[in-house]
Design a protein around this motif. Sequence first.
Motif, short mmCIF file in Angstrom:
data_model
loop_
_atom_site.label_atom_id
_atom_site.label_comp_id
_atom_site.label_asym_id
_atom_site.label_seq_id
_atom_site.Cartn_x
_atom_site.Cartn_y
_atom_site.Cartn_z
N SER A 106 1.31 14.86 12.08
CA SER A 106 1.61 14.08 11.06
C SER A 106 0.27 13.65 10.60
O SER A 106 -0.80 13.56 11.31
CB SER A 106 2.68 12.85 11.29
N TYR A 107 0.26 12.78 9.47
CA TYR A 107 -1.03 12.23 8.77
C TYR A 107 -0.75 10.89 7.66
O TYR A 107 0.40 11.03 7.49
CB TYR A 107 -2.02 13.30 8.04
N GLY A 108 -1.56 10.35 7.20
CA GLY A 108 -1.32 9.28 6.31
C GLY A 108 -0.91 7.91 6.92
O GLY A 108 -0.76 7.82 7.96
N ASP A 109 -1.07 7.20 5.96
CA ASP A 109 -0.77 5.56 6.12
C ASP A 109 0.48 5.28 5.46
O ASP A 109 0.76 5.46 4.38
CB ASP A 109 -1.86 4.68 5.53
N GLY A 110 1.71 4.72 6.37
CA GLY A 110 2.91 4.36 5.75
C GLY A 110 3.03 2.72 5.93
O GLY A 110 4.17 2.26 5.59
N ILE A 111 2.16 2.09 6.15
CA ILE A 111 2.29 0.70 6.67
C ILE A 111 1.98 -0.25 5.56
O ILE A 111 2.25 -1.05 5.00
CB ILE A 111 1.64 0.52 7.92
N SER A 112 0.25 -0.05 5.11
CA SER A 112 -0.16 -0.69 3.98
C SER A 112 -0.04 -0.17 2.91
O SER A 112 -0.32 -1.00 1.58
CB SER A 112 -1.59 -0.99 4.57
N SER A 113 0.03 1.10 2.67
CA SER A 113 -0.10 1.69 1.47
C SER A 113 0.46 3.09 1.62
O SER A 113 0.50 3.77 2.74
CB SER A 113 -1.39 1.77 0.63
N ILE A 114 0.89 3.94 0.60
CA ILE A 114 1.26 5.01 0.72
C ILE A 114 0.57 6.04 -0.67
O ILE A 114 0.84 5.75 -1.74
CB ILE A 114 2.74 5.57 0.63
N GLU A 115 -0.34 6.79 -0.18
CA GLU A 115 -1.26 7.65 -1.06
C GLU A 115 -1.20 9.25 -0.90
O GLU A 115 -1.84 9.85 -1.69
CB GLU A 115 -2.55 7.10 -1.29
N THR A 116 -0.29 9.69 0.09
CA THR A 116 -0.33 11.00 0.26
C THR A 116 0.96 11.58 -0.03
O THR A 116 2.00 11.02 -0.02
CB THR A 116 -0.57 10.95 1.92
N LEU A 181 7.58 1.36 -2.84
CA LEU A 181 7.99 0.35 -3.82
C LEU A 181 7.28 -1.25 -3.63
O LEU A 181 7.48 -1.56 -2.40
CB LEU A 181 9.44 0.19 -3.85
N SER A 182 6.87 -1.66 -4.73
CA SER A 182 6.29 -3.04 -4.59
C SER A 182 6.55 -3.96 -5.59
O SER A 182 6.50 -3.42 -7.01
CB SER A 182 4.60 -2.94 -4.54
N THR A 183 7.01 -5.11 -5.47
CA THR A 183 7.63 -6.15 -6.44
C THR A 183 7.59 -7.42 -5.73
O THR A 183 7.59 -7.78 -4.67
CB THR A 183 8.99 -5.54 -6.79
N GLU A 233 7.83 -3.19 -0.18
CA GLU A 233 7.42 -4.30 -0.09
C GLU A 233 8.04 -5.38 -1.15
O GLU A 233 7.70 -5.00 -2.33
CB GLU A 233 5.73 -4.65 0.20
N THR A 234 8.44 -6.55 -0.82
CA THR A 234 8.94 -7.41 -1.81
C THR A 234 8.88 -8.80 -1.27
O THR A 234 8.96 -8.95 -0.02
CB THR A 234 10.27 -7.01 -2.26
N THR A 235 8.67 -9.54 -2.47
CA THR A 235 8.90 -11.18 -1.55
C THR A 235 10.22 -11.67 -1.62
O THR A 235 10.40 -12.27 -0.46
CB THR A 235 8.27 -12.07 -3.03
N SER A 236 11.21 -11.13 -2.43
CA SER A 236 12.55 -11.44 -2.04
C SER A 236 13.51 -10.18 -2.54
O SER A 236 13.16 -9.26 -3.08
CB SER A 236 13.06 -12.59 -3.01
N ALA A 237 14.40 -10.12 -1.75
CA ALA A 237 15.50 -8.97 -1.86
C ALA A 237 17.10 -9.56 -2.22
O ALA A 237 17.45 -10.41 -1.44
CB ALA A 237 15.36 -7.90 -0.87
N SER A 271 8.27 8.14 8.31
CA SER A 271 8.25 6.76 8.67
C SER A 271 8.76 5.61 7.84
O SER A 271 8.69 5.87 6.57
CB SER A 271 6.71 6.47 8.68
N LEU A 272 9.15 4.59 8.25
CA LEU A 272 9.80 3.51 7.34
C LEU A 272 9.33 2.41 7.51
O LEU A 272 9.20 1.95 8.85
CB LEU A 272 11.36 3.60 7.79
N THR A 273 8.91 1.67 6.50
CA THR A 273 8.27 0.33 6.60
C THR A 273 9.05 -0.51 5.52
O THR A 273 9.15 -0.43 4.48
CB THR A 273 6.78 0.12 6.39
N PHE A 274 9.57 -1.86 5.98
CA PHE A 274 9.82 -2.84 5.10
C PHE A 274 8.96 -4.10 5.28
O PHE A 274 8.81 -4.38 6.55
CB PHE A 274 11.28 -3.41 5.66
N ARG A 275 8.45 -4.56 4.42
CA ARG A 275 7.53 -5.70 4.57
C ARG A 275 7.91 -6.82 3.40
O ARG A 275 8.14 -6.66 2.17
CB ARG A 275 6.03 -5.36 4.09
N GLY A 276 8.21 -8.12 4.17
CA GLY A 276 8.45 -9.20 3.42
C GLY A 276 7.09 -10.02 2.95
O GLY A 276 6.54 -9.89 3.81
N LEU A 277 7.02 -10.32 1.79
CA LEU A 277 5.62 -10.93 1.23
C LEU A 277 5.52 -12.28 1.38
O LEU A 277 4.58 -12.70 0.92
CB LEU A 277 5.16 -10.47 0.10
#
Length: 357
Positions: A106-116, A181-183, A233-237, A271-277
Amino acid sequence: TVNINTNSFTCANNIMASNLVNITANDARIKLSGTLQSQKIKIHALDYLEVNGTIDTNGRGHAPGTGPGEGCDCSGTSGGRGASGGAHGGNGGASDRNDCSVPTDSYGDGISSIETMGSGGGKCHGDDNGYGGGLIHLKSDNKMVLGPSVIISANGNDAGTQSSYGGTIHGGGGAGGGIWLSTNTLIASTTSKITAKGGNGNYYRRYPNDNDCSGAGRDFSSGGGGGGRVLIETTSAIMADGTNGLDIVIELNGGSRATYCSGAQNGMGGSLTFRGLNVNSPIDVYISETSIVSDLSDVFFEGVKAITLNPNAELYTVERSMDFRSYGSTFETFVMAENSKLKNHIDGVVLIKNIQM
């Protein structure tokens, strides 16, 4: 390539491009009848983004035998052999034997961004269809709404349709692509679907009644493609009924191996990442029964106040760790409802801060 820069954008039909759909608007809406299709799709809404239709990069990533995690090709190897699946968030599945019998990394970043994007599965005779999934990045500076019928997909392709014998499509499955997804505020239905699955591998059978999986130059099976990467990644859901939290359908499984000859492997899930901002207001996340997240390579939740496995839901990792962590002094609760399952096969579960189960 389609570039759109406008105050208000609405898609009610089909917009297709071979390379990139890039939309910047104050207000952007994909109607139920609307479909965006391309290798890469990027939407930046300065205020409001609503998706009710389909955003599709399935099989539009790296071609068979190409990409940073390309599957191993049949051609050039000795003896009977299959191809390995393409990789991305998860490893590509190995073939049944010989040169391609090692999983694709596997390769790529799935935590801080996804560009691949997803890589293609290995080729066998040049006609394989194991393309990887493409790349989707949806961003809203204020609010993002996902309707009940939305499908956001970056699946890898199956190598080909399995037949009783012969044919030329015998390669590895393509890997799932990337979805980011980022909002600030995310409002979603429980049936909103995000999917970045790996494609299935295929097999070769020389004659209709043949069953020779050991002879040189004879029958073989190829591996499945690895799952892709999803970052939310989102501030509220908020759910569609007004309940706080995020409860959607996510599919990140690896593709299935061809089962005719034993020894080929399934692709690993992605890989699955959820991030509350928001440090002071972490989000709640629910894993649904209909999600396919039972073979993941990485799970990373940060800034999440409560994680709930709904009844019959399964959350597994098969390679690296499950990492659940919080900001500051927030308190986390992990709820496992009736018949739900949590499992890590290798590195264990990392729980940071005060965790109540």
